[in-house]
Each structure stands twice: as structure tokens, then as C-alpha cells.
Design an enzyme around this catalytic site. Structure first.
Site, PDB file in Angstrom:
ATOM      1  N   CYS A   7      64.322 108.978  27.432  1.00 52.26           N
ATOM      2  CA  CYS A   7      63.128 109.812  27.315  1.00 52.26           C
ATOM      3  C   CYS A   7      63.267 111.126  28.080  1.00 52.26           C
ATOM      4  O   CYS A   7      64.061 111.240  29.015  1.00 52.26           O
ATOM      5  CB  CYS A   7      61.942 109.025  27.866  1.00 52.26           C
ATOM      6  SG  CYS A   7      60.372 109.717  27.345  1.00 52.26           S
ATOM      7  N   ASP A 128      55.032 100.576  32.784  1.00 48.47           N
ATOM      8  CA  ASP A 128      55.695 101.623  33.568  1.00 48.47           C
ATOM      9  C   ASP A 128      55.149 101.600  34.998  1.00 48.47           C
ATOM     10  O   ASP A 128      54.129 100.969  35.281  1.00 48.47           O
ATOM     11  CB  ASP A 128      55.389 102.990  32.900  1.00 48.47           C
ATOM     12  CG  ASP A 128      56.325 104.100  33.353  1.00 48.47           C
ATOM     13  OD1 ASP A 128      57.201 103.853  34.216  1.00 48.47           O
ATOM     14  OD2 ASP A 128      56.190 105.215  32.829  1.00 48.47           O
TER      15      ASP A 128
HETATM   16  O1  LIG Z   1      59.121 111.598  32.462  1.00 53.64           O
HETATM   17  C1  LIG Z   1      58.087 112.221  32.726  1.00 53.64           C
HETATM   18  O2  LIG Z   1      58.098 113.232  33.434  1.00 53.64           O
HETATM   19  C2  LIG Z   1      56.758 111.740  32.192  1.00 53.64           C
HETATM   20  C3  LIG Z   1      55.629 112.494  32.408  1.00 53.64           C
HETATM   21  C4  LIG Z   1      54.402 112.072  31.914  1.00 53.64           C
HETATM   22  C5  LIG Z   1      54.302 110.908  31.193  1.00 53.64           C
HETATM   23  C6  LIG Z   1      55.431 110.128  30.981  1.00 53.64           C
HETATM   24  C7  LIG Z   1      56.661 110.519  31.477  1.00 53.64           C
HETATM   25  N1  LIG Z   1      57.799 109.755  31.314  1.00 53.64           N
HETATM   26  C8  LIG Z   1      57.798 108.378  30.934  1.00 53.64           C
HETATM   27  O3  LIG Z   1      57.927 107.554  32.089  1.00 53.64           O
HETATM   28  C9  LIG Z   1      58.996 106.623  31.906  1.00 53.64           C
HETATM   29  C10 LIG Z   1      59.671 106.256  33.207  1.00 53.64           C
HETATM   30  O4  LIG Z   1      60.294 107.359  33.791  1.00 53.64           O
HETATM   31  P1  LIG Z   1      61.447 107.176  34.899  1.00 53.64           P
HETATM   32  O5  LIG Z   1      62.617 106.523  34.204  1.00 53.64           O
HETATM   33  O6  LIG Z   1      60.898 106.334  35.998  1.00 53.64           O
HETATM   34  O7  LIG Z   1      61.770 108.558  35.339  1.00 53.64           O
HETATM   35  C11 LIG Z   1      59.928 107.374  30.980  1.00 53.64           C
HETATM   36  O8  LIG Z   1      60.816 106.566  30.368  1.00 53.64           O
HETATM   37  C12 LIG Z   1      58.966 108.105  30.063  1.00 53.64           C
HETATM   38  O9  LIG Z   1      58.598 107.269  28.970  1.00 53.64           O
END
Ligand SMILES: O=C(O)c1ccccc1N[C@@H]1O[C@H](COP(=O)(O)O)[C@@H](O)[C@H]1O
Length: 218
Positions: A7, A128
Site C-alpha cells: 500500500c 490495523d
Molecule cells: O499509509 C498511510 O499513510 C495511511 C494513511 C491513512 C490511512 C491509511 C494508511 N495506510 C494504511 O495503513 C496500513 C498499515 O500501514 P503500515 O504498514 O503500518 O505503515 C497500510 O497497509 C495502509 O493500508
């Protein structure tokens, strides 16, 4: 087989690297109320999604304030799936699901009080580690045993996200046995720019751990 979503794609070359690494889904972040280096504007989001090849799923990640606004965004960006962080109630998600021509992933944290209602309103649930404003991309893990309970309790596909990296994704897959895993900051060279070696390692480790768990009958 555990699906892998990468992502926060902001650049065409990163999209190509993610596809080449064998990921199942690619996420673009557009229309979020948190400050993140992974957000792209409408035009970039639509162009990145348009270039996702057949058999790879494109995901629009957004934080809507209303059903109308996310429906418009889906019409502009044309993703296969829309992932909704924060902002909408289960009833509103149900209305959105009927309105858009995309599958719907609802995001909750593992301790959310209405997990079942969100799962019922969407096509899949993404668990998440969200921040105080409801955003993701925190780089923080959460209690995987709790997420395993959610996987075991719900019929809906459950995707695990939050603080995953090439180093810990194998343990995460083995512990939670999710439908899919999702990573954003854990495979970056810098904010908004993917490290292609890390992307490859992440996909390999996730798939390897899945194969090991299947082999062990877990
Ligand atoms: O990644 C971002 O900045 C974000 C911002 C706002 C909503 C969702 C976002 N990301 C999502 O969060 C998961 C986990 O992120 P991480 O791997 O802990 O960095 C990511 O996979 C996005 O789906």
C-alpha cells in the site's frame, strides 16, 4: 494462500516493482485527513490504478467524511476495491457498498466495539493499528492473538495490517492466519518511496510462511 497487498504506492516504477514481486494487490492513498507522504492526488491515483495489470487488484485507500464523497472518489479513481478508514458507520458503509462498483474493505482496530457490524457491512475487514485520528500507516504492530480470535470468529475475510515488515511478516502469517497481509511503511526506502528489495522480501516471506503453515496443518 495468504494474499499480499502493498500500500501507499506513489510512483509508477514502484507499482511495477510491486507487480514483479508477485503481490496480489496494490494500494493508492487518496483523500485522507492525516498528513502522510503516501497520499497522491486524484489524477495520480487514477493513473496508478489504470496501470495495474489484470489479475492484480487495485485498492483505493481513503478516509471519507460522507458516502457521497467516497462514491465520487471511486468514480474518479476506478479501483477494484475501496478501503475505508474511519468516518463512516456500518449503516453508511452498507449504503456505500450498494452505491459503488467496487468491493468494500472496512478498517477497524483490533479492540473496536463494533467489529461484527463492520464485517457484515463490508466485503472484507482490515484490522490495523490506527492512530488517534483513525489513520493507518503507523508502522506499529498490535496484539496479533486478538486478531487471530477475530479471524477465527468471523466468516468475512480478514486482512492483517500495522507495522508489518519483511522480518516479522512470517510470524504474523503463522500466528494470525489472515486472508491477507497489508504493508505500507515497512517496505519503504523513504516516505512514499518503496524499497524494491524490501518489497520482494516481504512478498516472499509472507508466501513462504503461508506454505509452511499449510504444510503443518495450521
Ligand atoms: O499509509 C498511510 O499513510 C495511511 C494513511 C491513512 C490511512 C491509511 C494508511 N495506510 C494504511 O495503513 C496500513 C498499515 O500501514 P503500515 O504498514 O503500518 O505503515 C497500510 O497497509 C495502509 O493500508
Amino acid at each position: 494462500m495468504t494474499r499480499v497487498k502493498v500500500c501507499g504506492i506513489t510512483r509508477r516504477e514502484d507499482r511495477e516493482a510491486v507487480v514483479a514481486a508477485g503481490a496480489d494487490a496494490i494500494g493508492v492513498i487518496n483523500g485522507v485527513s492525516v498528513d502522510t507522504p503516501r497520499e497522491v492526488d486524484d489524477e495520480t491515483a487514477a493513473a496508478l490504478v489504470a496501470g495495474v495489470p489484470p489479475l492484480v487488484t487495485s485498492v483505493l485507500v481513503t478516509m471519507p467524511e460522507a458516502v457521497q464523497s467516497v462514491a465520487r472518489r471511486v468514480e474518479t479513481v476506478q479501483p477494484d476495491v475501496v478501503q475505508v478508514h474511519d468516518g463512516l458507520t456500518p449503516t453508511q458503509l452498507g449504503a456505500l457498498r450498494r452505491r459503488v462498483d467496487a468491493q468494500l474493505v472496512a478498517v477497524v482496530d483490533a479492540e473496536h466495539a463494533e467489529i461484527e457490524a463492520y464485517a457484515d457491512a463490508a466485503d472484507a475487514l482490515l484490522v490495523d493499528s490506527v492512530d488517534a485520528e483513525g489513520g493507518g500507516g503507523t508502522g506499529e504492530t498490535h496484539d496479533w492473538d486478538r486478531t487471530r480470535e477475530i479471524v477465527d470468529t468471523l466468516d468475512a475475510p480478514v486482512v492483517l495490517a500495522g507495522g508489518l515488515t519483511p522480518k516479522n511478516v512470517g510470524d504474523a502469517v503463522g500466528t494470525v492466519r489472515p486472508f491477507g497481509v497489508d504493508v505500507a511503511s515497512g517496505v519503504e526506502a523513504e516516505g512514499g518511496v518503496k524499497d524494491h528489495d524490501a518489497v520482494r522480501a516481504f512478498v516472499q516471506q509472507a508466501k513462504r510462511a503461508d506454505a509452511a503453515a499449510v504444510e503443518a496443518g495450521r
